[in-house]
Motif scaffolding. Structure first.
Motif, PDB file in Angstrom:
ATOM      1  N   MET A   1      -9.630 -11.541 -47.969  1.00 48.05           N
ATOM      2  CA  MET A   1     -10.141 -12.293 -46.828  1.00 48.05           C
ATOM      3  C   MET A   1      -8.975 -12.595 -45.895  1.00 48.05           C
ATOM      4  SD  MET A   1     -12.864 -13.777 -45.390  1.00 48.05           S
ATOM      5  CE  MET A   1     -14.043 -13.565 -46.673  1.00 48.05           C
ATOM      6  N   ASP A   2      -9.216 -12.425 -44.640  1.00 51.65           N
ATOM      7  CA  ASP A   2      -8.200 -12.714 -43.632  1.00 51.65           C
ATOM      8  C   ASP A   2      -8.188 -14.215 -43.342  1.00 51.65           C
ATOM      9  OD1 ASP A   2      -7.996  -9.900 -43.454  1.00 51.65           O
ATOM     10  OD2 ASP A   2      -9.633  -9.869 -42.004  1.00 51.65           O
ATOM     11  N   ARG A   3      -7.141 -14.647 -42.686  1.00 56.02           N
ATOM     12  CA  ARG A   3      -7.032 -16.056 -42.302  1.00 56.02           C
ATOM     13  C   ARG A   3      -6.674 -16.165 -40.828  1.00 56.02           C
ATOM     14  NH1 ARG A   3      -3.585 -18.810 -47.203  1.00 56.02           N
ATOM     15  NH2 ARG A   3      -4.501 -17.572 -48.849  1.00 56.02           N
ATOM     16  N   ILE A   4      -7.388 -17.033 -40.169  1.00 55.14           N
ATOM     17  CA  ILE A   4      -7.071 -17.372 -38.780  1.00 55.14           C
ATOM     18  C   ILE A   4      -6.426 -18.746 -38.830  1.00 55.14           C
ATOM     19  CG2 ILE A   4      -8.147 -18.076 -36.606  1.00 55.14           C
ATOM     20  CD1 ILE A   4     -10.081 -15.742 -37.015  1.00 55.14           C
ATOM     21  N   TYR A   5      -5.360 -18.956 -38.042  1.00 58.06           N
ATOM     22  CA  TYR A   5      -4.685 -20.251 -38.123  1.00 58.06           C
ATOM     23  C   TYR A   5      -4.318 -20.796 -36.757  1.00 58.06           C
ATOM     24  CZ  TYR A   5      -0.213 -17.803 -37.550  1.00 58.06           C
ATOM     25  OH  TYR A   5       0.830 -17.044 -37.082  1.00 58.06           O
ATOM     26  N   LEU A   6      -4.199 -22.114 -36.729  1.00 53.98           N
ATOM     27  CA  LEU A   6      -3.660 -22.857 -35.592  1.00 53.98           C
ATOM     28  C   LEU A   6      -2.510 -23.681 -36.147  1.00 53.98           C
ATOM     29  CD1 LEU A   6      -6.892 -22.591 -35.105  1.00 53.98           C
ATOM     30  CD2 LEU A   6      -6.444 -24.174 -33.259  1.00 53.98           C
ATOM     31  N   ARG A   7      -1.352 -23.614 -35.530  1.00 53.75           N
ATOM     32  CA  ARG A   7      -0.180 -24.373 -35.973  1.00 53.75           C
ATOM     33  C   ARG A   7       0.210 -25.393 -34.905  1.00 53.75           C
ATOM     34  NH1 ARG A   7      -1.111 -22.502 -40.335  1.00 53.75           N
ATOM     35  NH2 ARG A   7      -0.049 -20.769 -41.306  1.00 53.75           N
TER      36      ARG A   7
ATOM     37  N   ASP B   1      -2.163 -28.462 -38.796  1.00 55.99           N
ATOM     38  CA  ASP B   1      -2.106 -27.030 -39.089  1.00 55.99           C
ATOM     39  C   ASP B   1      -3.454 -26.716 -39.731  1.00 55.99           C
ATOM     40  OD1 ASP B   1       0.510 -26.809 -38.222  1.00 55.99           O
ATOM     41  OD2 ASP B   1       1.367 -26.925 -40.240  1.00 55.99           O
ATOM     42  N   ILE B   2      -4.135 -25.706 -39.215  1.00 56.44           N
ATOM     43  CA  ILE B   2      -5.477 -25.389 -39.670  1.00 56.44           C
ATOM     44  C   ILE B   2      -5.549 -23.903 -39.992  1.00 56.44           C
ATOM     45  CG2 ILE B   2      -7.913 -25.317 -38.990  1.00 56.44           C
ATOM     46  CD1 ILE B   2      -7.153 -27.664 -37.041  1.00 56.44           C
ATOM     47  N   GLU B   3      -6.135 -23.591 -41.146  1.00 53.90           N
ATOM     48  CA  GLU B   3      -6.391 -22.207 -41.529  1.00 53.90           C
ATOM     49  C   GLU B   3      -7.862 -22.076 -41.884  1.00 53.90           C
ATOM     50  OE1 GLU B   3      -3.658 -20.212 -44.313  1.00 53.90           O
ATOM     51  OE2 GLU B   3      -2.459 -22.046 -44.197  1.00 53.90           O
ATOM     52  N   LEU B   4      -8.475 -20.971 -41.455  1.00 56.79           N
ATOM     53  CA  LEU B   4      -9.864 -20.673 -41.783  1.00 56.79           C
ATOM     54  C   LEU B   4      -9.952 -19.249 -42.301  1.00 56.79           C
ATOM     55  CD1 LEU B   4      -9.938 -22.143 -38.648  1.00 56.79           C
ATOM     56  CD2 LEU B   4     -12.238 -22.430 -39.474  1.00 56.79           C
ATOM     57  N   ALA B   5     -10.739 -19.040 -43.341  1.00 60.94           N
ATOM     58  CA  ALA B   5     -10.973 -17.691 -43.835  1.00 60.94           C
ATOM     59  C   ALA B   5     -11.949 -16.992 -42.904  1.00 60.94           C
ATOM     60  CB  ALA B   5     -11.546 -17.741 -45.247  1.00 60.94           C
ATOM     61  N   ALA B   6     -11.677 -15.739 -42.618  1.00 62.63           N
ATOM     62  CA  ALA B   6     -12.557 -14.950 -41.764  1.00 62.63           C
ATOM     63  C   ALA B   6     -12.327 -13.472 -42.039  1.00 62.63           C
ATOM     64  CB  ALA B   6     -12.267 -15.248 -40.291  1.00 62.63           C
ATOM     65  N   ASP B   7     -13.373 -12.709 -41.927  1.00 64.16           N
ATOM     66  CA  ASP B   7     -13.240 -11.261 -42.014  1.00 64.16           C
ATOM     67  C   ASP B   7     -13.062 -10.765 -40.580  1.00 64.16           C
ATOM     68  OD1 ASP B   7     -13.418  -8.533 -42.266  1.00 64.16           O
ATOM     69  OD2 ASP B   7     -15.082  -8.605 -43.697  1.00 64.16           O
ATOM     70  N   THR B   8     -11.869 -10.350 -40.240  1.00 62.21           N
ATOM     71  CA  THR B   8     -11.559  -9.986 -38.852  1.00 62.21           C
ATOM     72  C   THR B   8     -11.720  -8.491 -38.565  1.00 62.21           C
ATOM     73  OG1 THR B   8      -9.199  -9.690 -39.320  1.00 62.21           O
ATOM     74  CG2 THR B   8      -9.925 -11.909 -38.673  1.00 62.21           C
ATOM     75  N   ARG B   9     -12.193  -7.730 -39.529  1.00 62.64           N
ATOM     76  CA  ARG B   9     -12.273  -6.273 -39.348  1.00 62.64           C
ATOM     77  C   ARG B   9     -13.199  -5.872 -38.206  1.00 62.64           C
ATOM     78  NH1 ARG B   9     -13.068  -4.796 -45.595  1.00 62.64           N
ATOM     79  NH2 ARG B   9     -14.333  -6.660 -45.368  1.00 62.64           N
ATOM     80  N   ILE B  10     -14.361  -6.506 -38.091  1.00 66.56           N
ATOM     81  CA  ILE B  10     -15.295  -6.134 -37.021  1.00 66.56           C
ATOM     82  C   ILE B  10     -14.651  -6.385 -35.658  1.00 66.56           C
ATOM     83  CG2 ILE B  10     -17.516  -6.669 -35.938  1.00 66.56           C
ATOM     84  CD1 ILE B  10     -18.564  -7.270 -38.783  1.00 66.56           C
ATOM     85  N   ALA B  11     -14.030  -7.551 -35.501  1.00 64.10           N
ATOM     86  CA  ALA B  11     -13.368  -7.869 -34.230  1.00 64.10           C
ATOM     87  C   ALA B  11     -12.210  -6.918 -33.952  1.00 64.10           C
ATOM     88  CB  ALA B  11     -12.876  -9.312 -34.242  1.00 64.10           C
ATOM     89  N   ALA B  12     -11.526  -6.493 -34.992  1.00 62.02           N
ATOM     90  CA  ALA B  12     -10.411  -5.565 -34.815  1.00 62.02           C
ATOM     91  C   ALA B  12     -10.863  -4.264 -34.165  1.00 62.02           C
ATOM     92  CB  ALA B  12      -9.747  -5.282 -36.163  1.00 62.02           C
ATOM     93  N   TYR B  13     -12.063  -3.851 -34.488  1.00 67.20           N
ATOM     94  CA  TYR B  13     -12.580  -2.597 -33.920  1.00 67.20           C
ATOM     95  C   TYR B  13     -13.340  -2.806 -32.614  1.00 67.20           C
ATOM     96  CZ  TYR B  13     -11.178  -0.503 -38.292  1.00 67.20           C
ATOM     97  OH  TYR B  13     -10.434  -0.074 -39.354  1.00 67.20           O
ATOM     98  N   SER B  14     -14.042  -3.942 -32.505  1.00 67.54           N
ATOM     99  CA  SER B  14     -14.859  -4.152 -31.305  1.00 67.54           C
ATOM    100  C   SER B  14     -14.063  -4.717 -30.138  1.00 67.54           C
ATOM    101  CB  SER B  14     -16.025  -5.095 -31.611  1.00 67.54           C
ATOM    102  OG  SER B  14     -15.575  -6.440 -31.749  1.00 67.54           O
TER     103      SER B  14
END
Length: 121
Positions: free
Chosen positions: A1-7, A31-44
């Motif tokens: 699972m990928d992680r998106i973060y704000l520092r 500091d905030i981290e959220l799990a996310a599947d970023t694969r779709i966004a990576a392609y779209s």
């Protein structure tokens, strides 16, 4: 699972257990981290296919500034619950610091982790 973060998200807020703390604003640091599947966004290349960082920051700001809080613990818990529900993330980590709260200590705070962080393929 990928992680998106704000520092180092900084927000001025009313927080504290003492009466005098409920009458002043203090700077809080997140500091905030959220799990996310970023694969779709990576392609779209579409923001709608991922977690919008600005929307996360705005959600946190709305909670923090809506009303005074006594404890960092309850504030962090409310933020975690809201982010998981609003952004559909299965896991979140919140690190919340209150600089200058204790004499001689740069920052005090809490770090919580909620949900399950799954591994991706």
């Amino acid at each position: 699972m990928d992680r998106i973060y704000l520092r180092d998200l900084e927000i001025d807020a009313v927080v504290g257990v003492y009466d005098w703390e409920q009458r002043i604003q203090r700077r809080l640091r997140f500091d905030i981290e959220l799990a996310a599947d970023t694969r779709i966004a990576a392609y779209s290349g579409e923001i709608g296919d991922t977690v919008d960082y600005e929307a996360v920051a705005n959600a946190v700001r709305a909670i923090v500034t809506r009303e005074p809080h006594a404890l960092l613990e309850s504030l962090a818990e409310e933020i975690a619950e809201t982010l998981m529900a609003q952004f559909g993330t299965p896991w979140v980590r919140i690190k919340l610091g209150k600089p200058g709260a204790v004499p001689g200590v740069r920052e005090v705070g809490i770090e919580i982790e909620r949900g399950t962080l799954a591994t991706s393929d």
